[in-house]
Enzyme design. Structure first.
Site, short mmCIF file in Angstrom:
data_model
loop_
_atom_site.label_atom_id
_atom_site.label_comp_id
_atom_site.label_asym_id
_atom_site.label_seq_id
_atom_site.Cartn_x
_atom_site.Cartn_y
_atom_site.Cartn_z
N GLU B 36 0.84 -1.20 0.00
CA GLU B 36 0.00 0.00 0.00
C GLU B 36 0.87 1.25 0.00
O GLU B 36 2.09 1.15 0.07
CB GLU B 36 -0.92 0.01 1.23
CG GLU B 36 -0.14 0.02 2.54
CD GLU B 36 -1.03 0.17 3.77
OE1 GLU B 36 -2.05 -0.51 3.84
OE2 GLU B 36 -0.67 0.98 4.64
N GLY B 37 0.22 2.38 -0.11
CA GLY B 37 0.91 3.67 0.06
C GLY B 37 2.07 3.87 -0.88
O GLY B 37 1.99 3.62 -2.08
N GLY B 39 5.01 2.33 -1.24
CA GLY B 39 5.56 1.15 -1.89
C GLY B 39 4.75 0.77 -3.12
O GLY B 39 5.30 0.44 -4.18
N ARG B 58 4.00 -8.29 3.92
CA ARG B 58 3.59 -9.33 4.86
C ARG B 58 2.34 -10.06 4.39
O ARG B 58 2.21 -11.26 4.53
CB ARG B 58 3.32 -8.71 6.23
CG ARG B 58 4.38 -9.05 7.25
CD ARG B 58 4.00 -8.59 8.63
NE ARG B 58 3.05 -7.48 8.61
CZ ARG B 58 2.11 -7.31 9.52
NH1 ARG B 58 2.00 -8.15 10.52
NH2 ARG B 58 1.30 -6.27 9.48
N ARG B 59 1.38 -9.28 3.86
CA ARG B 59 0.09 -9.87 3.51
C ARG B 59 0.04 -10.18 2.01
O ARG B 59 0.32 -9.31 1.18
CB ARG B 59 -1.03 -8.91 3.87
CG ARG B 59 -1.18 -8.72 5.40
CD ARG B 59 -2.02 -7.52 5.72
NE ARG B 59 -1.39 -6.28 5.25
CZ ARG B 59 -2.04 -5.22 4.82
NH1 ARG B 59 -3.35 -5.22 4.77
NH2 ARG B 59 -1.38 -4.14 4.42
N ASP B 84 7.84 -11.78 5.79
CA ASP B 84 7.95 -10.85 6.90
C ASP B 84 9.36 -10.26 6.91
O ASP B 84 10.33 -10.99 7.09
CB ASP B 84 7.67 -11.63 8.20
CG ASP B 84 7.83 -10.75 9.43
OD1 ASP B 84 8.15 -9.55 9.28
OD2 ASP B 84 7.62 -11.26 10.54
N LEU B 85 9.46 -8.94 6.69
CA LEU B 85 10.78 -8.32 6.58
C LEU B 85 11.48 -8.18 7.93
O LEU B 85 12.62 -7.74 8.00
CB LEU B 85 10.66 -6.97 5.87
CG LEU B 85 10.30 -7.17 4.39
CD1 LEU B 85 9.52 -5.99 3.86
CD2 LEU B 85 11.54 -7.42 3.55
N TYR B 174 11.26 4.76 16.34
CA TYR B 174 11.07 4.95 14.90
C TYR B 174 12.06 5.97 14.36
O TYR B 174 12.74 5.73 13.36
CB TYR B 174 9.63 5.40 14.61
CG TYR B 174 9.42 5.75 13.16
CD1 TYR B 174 9.40 4.75 12.19
CD2 TYR B 174 9.29 7.08 12.75
CE1 TYR B 174 9.22 5.07 10.85
CE2 TYR B 174 9.11 7.40 11.42
CZ TYR B 174 9.07 6.39 10.47
OH TYR B 174 8.92 6.71 9.15
#
Lengths: 272, 293
Positions: B36-37, B39, B58-59, B84-85, B174
């Protein structure tokens, strides 16, 4: 600067030094014992810690508990909690650090990941456990050792420099969040320091080019600046370098520090 | 083998719109954090330029859906791979996902961000931010850099954030991971430039992504002046292709201006300024997290 009694009231009775077996960590341990604080010292090897603990006890008459601990261990949180249980801890000095000098692609991935584990995951684990205890006391300190390498990227020290950028920024955030609770946070930024690690990793003919500081001088400055966070750069020369580098663009800084680092550490000469 | 297949495939195409870009960064590009977004925007812009894609996230479901759309719209190959990164066995899984492909570009956009006071965030979440934002990025860059070096051409785009230039309340871990990403990009830029590999750390401010809308209170969204993800992706790729002249790019005028102003402040002033701003925007909406991976 506060005297030893004030210092001990604010950051005592116990202080933790993570990465205490040599160099700057060892210097912190001695400086803190001199101010009358009891110590819990962490490092991977206990033989050196035990020897140093004996010297500190004899010299300063404080209690010292050396604990063998790998700061990249998956069960670090539990081990740390066990080692500090029941003690009135007022200060954490996180000095443990892992680095492999070399071109990013030539350094094995496991070394890069260990650099991240010791230099980033380690302090997060210890701070996450300790911060609530310090907040409850309403006083205390967290001192994270960082490096000039964290202010810009540089050849040969890619992942190390990145972890030190992490440390400095983390300390700034913690400083602002914890100051309301009476907890002082500081990133102490060191340049080259004549530690055993520096001496063994830097070619003898190039050591003078890095103008190394004495570990005891770094520790003294770090403790003096503890209440005046979020960031203290140790050494007049390092502060001067920082002022000059702030006048450069990111690109100029990266080029400048990369060439200087290559000049010292890159024994292969031309880029391979 | 793959390369030959692909050359046949491109011969059937009518035209490649950006032949120079395709030659340097094609035929395959990897987008990590593509569901999404930003990426997703990278995936579309790269497909528009004729590059085949390996999209990681991931999904599986959003990746598969988008892959179908990209294949139909741009007639390129797309391999969506759910992984999964932040996983410990990422290197092996990544190797398997790109085995045999002639990869010329890595865009690392995956990031986990949690907005809350440091002590209120569980340790596992702090560690996971390091795993996805630092360990994952180092793993993929380390796997792909030797291949690009051997080809003598290629690119690596590491997405960073304005948050990485100073500490700030509510964003401690973060922000630290983003400082890591920016500084690593600078080091890689210098080391890989002699080998024809362009590296760019792209610093973005707020973007109108699903993650942004999820964590930002509606009445505060305008205050953050979000940019469209597609505009950020286009700017970053254009800067990368400008022969890697600089290691860091600020996407959009808001981050550029913020960076200039921040440059005039001391570190302490910057930390206080950004902390105050973030507390104003997110203070009433803590403990929210989003995963763009």
């Amino acid at each position: 600067m506060m005297n030893n009694i004030e210092f001990r009231q604010r950051y005592g009775l116990w202080a933790i030094v993570a990465g205490a077996s040599e160099g700057i960590g060892q210097a912190y341990a001695h400086a803190l014992a001199e101010r009358g604080l009891n110590l819990i010292t962490f490092a991977r090897r206990t033989d050196v810690l035990e020897q140093d603990a004996k010297i500190i006890r004899d010299r300063h008459g404080v209690e010292v508990r050396p604990v063998a601990l790998d700061l990249a261990a998956p069960d670090l949180a539990e081990r740390f909690a066990a080692a500090t249980a029941g003690l009135d801890v007022g200060l954490l000095v996180y000095n443990a650090c892992y680095s492999s000098i070399g071109k990013f692609v030539d350094v094995p991935l496991t070394d890069h990941l260990r650099t991240i584990d010791v230099n980033c995951r380690g302090p997060l684990t210890l701070v996450k456990h300790l911060a609530p205890r310090l907040i409850e006391r309403g006083k205390g300190g967290i001192l994270l050792m960082s490096s000039m390498s964290g202010f810009q990227g540089s050849a040969m020290v890619g992942s190390y420099g990145a972890t030190k950028a992490f440390t400095t920024i983390l300390a700034e955030s913690l400083w602002v969040e914890l100051q309301a609770h009476g907890v002082d946070v500081l990133a102490c930024v060191a340049g080259a320091t004549s530690t055993p690690g520096f001496v063994s990793s830097t070619p003898a003919s190039k050591q003078h080019k890095a103008f190394p500081m004495q570990p005891a001088a770094v520790a003294r400055e770090g403790l003096a600046a503890l209440g005046a966070g979020p960031v203290h750069i140790a050494g007049r020369l390092n502060r001067l370098v920082n002022i000059f580098s702030r006048l450069m663009t990111q690109r100029q800084r990266t080029n400048f520090f990369s060439r200087a680092t290559q000049d010292i550490y890159d024994t292969t000469g031309a880029p391979s | 083998m793959e390369r030959n297949n692909h050359q046949c495939y491109t011969q059937n195409k009518t035209m490649i719109l950006f032949p120079e870009f395709y030659r340097r960064y094609g035929p395959w590009a990897i987008v990590a954090g593509a569901s999404e977004g930003l990426g997703q925007a990278y995936a579309h812009v790269l497909a528009e330029r004729g590059l085949n894609l390996v999209t990681l996230g991931r999904r599986a479901e959003p990746l598969e859906q988008d892959a179908e759309l990209i294949r139909r719209r741009y007639r390129v190959e797309v391999r969506p791979v759910a992984l999964d990164l932040g996983a410990a066995d990422l290197a092996e899984k990544f190797d398997a996902a790109i085995a045999g492909l002639d990869v010329g570009l890595l865009v690392y956009n995956a990031a986990l961000w949690i907005i809350a006071e440091f002590i209120d965030t569980p340790l596992a979440d702090h560690q996971r931010m390091v795993d996805v934002n630092c360990r994952g990025l180092v793993t993929l860059a380390h796997r792909i850099a030797p291949q690009l070096k051997q080809r003598g051409r290629g690119g690596i785009v590491l997405m960073s954030s304005l948050s990485g230039f100073q500490g700030s309340a509510l964003l401690a871990t973060y922000a630290a991971t983003k400082a890591f990403d920016s500084v690593l990009a600078e080091s890689l830029w210098f080391e890989l430039a002699p080998h024809g590999v362009d590296v760019l750390g792209c610093t973005a401010g707020a973007m109108s992504t699903p993650g942004f809308y999820q964590v930002t209170p509606p009445h505060k969204q305008a205050q953050a002046m979000p940019m469209r993800p597609e505009a950020v992706a286009r700017e970053a790729l254009a800067t990368l292709a400008a022969s890697g002249k600089k290691p860091t790019h600020f996407a959009g005028w808001v981050p550029r201006l913020a960076n200039v102003i921040a440059g005039l402040m001391t570190r302490r002033q910057r930390t206080l300024f950004f902390s105050k701003m973030n507390r104003e925007i997110y203070g009433a909406n803590q403990n929210r997290d989003t995963r763009k991976s």
